[in-house]
Design an enzyme around this catalytic site. Sequence first.
Site, PDB file in Angstrom:
ATOM      1  N   GLN A   1       0.836  -1.216   0.000  1.00 32.14           N
ATOM      2  CA  GLN A   1       0.000   0.000   0.000  1.00 32.14           C
ATOM      3  C   GLN A   1       0.870   1.265   0.000  1.00 32.14           C
ATOM      4  O   GLN A   1       0.603   2.232   0.724  1.00 32.14           O
ATOM      5  CB  GLN A   1      -0.949  -0.006   1.186  1.00 32.14           C
ATOM      6  CG  GLN A   1      -2.153  -0.926   0.982  1.00 32.14           C
ATOM      7  CD  GLN A   1      -3.069  -0.470  -0.152  1.00 32.14           C
ATOM      8  OE1 GLN A   1      -3.154   0.720  -0.467  1.00 32.14           O
ATOM      9  NE2 GLN A   1      -3.759  -1.413  -0.764  1.00 32.14           N
ATOM     10  N   SER A   2       1.882   1.281  -0.839  1.00 32.93           N
ATOM     11  CA  SER A   2       2.799   2.424  -0.895  1.00 32.93           C
ATOM     12  C   SER A   2       2.139   3.657  -1.522  1.00 32.93           C
ATOM     13  O   SER A   2       1.690   3.608  -2.679  1.00 32.93           O
ATOM     14  CB  SER A   2       4.029   2.027  -1.723  1.00 32.93           C
ATOM     15  OG  SER A   2       4.797   3.167  -2.044  1.00 32.93           O
TER      16      SER A   2
END
Length: 332
Positions: free
Chosen positions: A75-76
């Site tokens: 989930q960058s």
Amino acid sequence: MNLSRFSRVKLCHAPTPLEAMPNLTRLLDGPQLFVKRDDCTGLAGGGNKTRKLEFLVGDALAQGADTLITQGAVQSNHARQTAAAACKFGMACEILLERRVPGTAADYETTGNVLLDRLFGSSIGFRPGGTDMNAAGLELAEEIRARGGKPYFVPGGGSNRVGALGYVNCAVELIQQANDTGLRIDYLVHGTGSAGTQAGLVAGLEGCNSGIKVYGVSVRQPKDKQEEAVYRLASETAEYVGIKSGLARGSVVADGDYVGAGYGQPTAGTIEAIELAARHEGLLLDPVYSGKGMAGLIGLIRQGKFTKDQNIVFLHTGGSAALFAYQDALLA
Ligand SMILES: *Cc1c(COP(=O)(O)O)cnc(C)c1O
């Protein structure tokens, strides 16, 4: 501080607003609270990586690159903003995502930032937790070069001395806002991860002799390791922008007390901070970074670290896209 000699593109809506948080100030009954809205940087939902990418993409284009490669956790936010920046400048984008966080929700790898990465047409490769991701990125760059592409590797979080210039620039911007409004800022508090944000801020604020202290709240590792990483990059960045005096080690402070079980794993305090910011200021924080940063600020206020006449700015670094990957934690 003159940043005009560095290659740069325009991506960020700047200056980002500096706003009061009167309701949280009243509720917590401590210092005067403000928020610097770097969640409103304007690129693809915003966030702190936009400022770094102005200099990183500028450098990539100056080197004739046609492909951006980067890496991050699944989930960058950094990957999402890099993917969007690549689209804007007609570049390809290849993203490597590390399965770094244990015990995630069923849709963790498809929703939130990953959905947006795909919408921007980037190609995504997943890697197991514990992979040396910067090495994996450099390996991918070799493959792309071998097939005739011109890759530019952006390290995790955009955190090298080039990316950190974005936060040297933010420091200058904040000092200007303080001057324009007559606001004496005592502390700037924010979540710190790959270290580029804090490194750039410390270099800029110390280099300008601003008197504004930076207080990092670590989101993934203990105090001493985080401070070491920030100090190393801050010193490199200060030298890169031509600050002659060097940085005092004491100018780098990172608090390790709000990490909880580890990166990407929100604590009860993180969830409380997200709820308080939402319900009292209409602000969207996130479960990985800004929620932990705010949990740190709230914890420090409750411990009496600040006096009521001090002015504290929370740097909102963005990240709300990740909320959708953490529905279980938020609604538990
Ligand atoms: C990356 C990120 C941070 C941390 O910034 P670093 O420069 O990596 O320390 C904070 N908040 C959000 C929302 C981020 O995406």
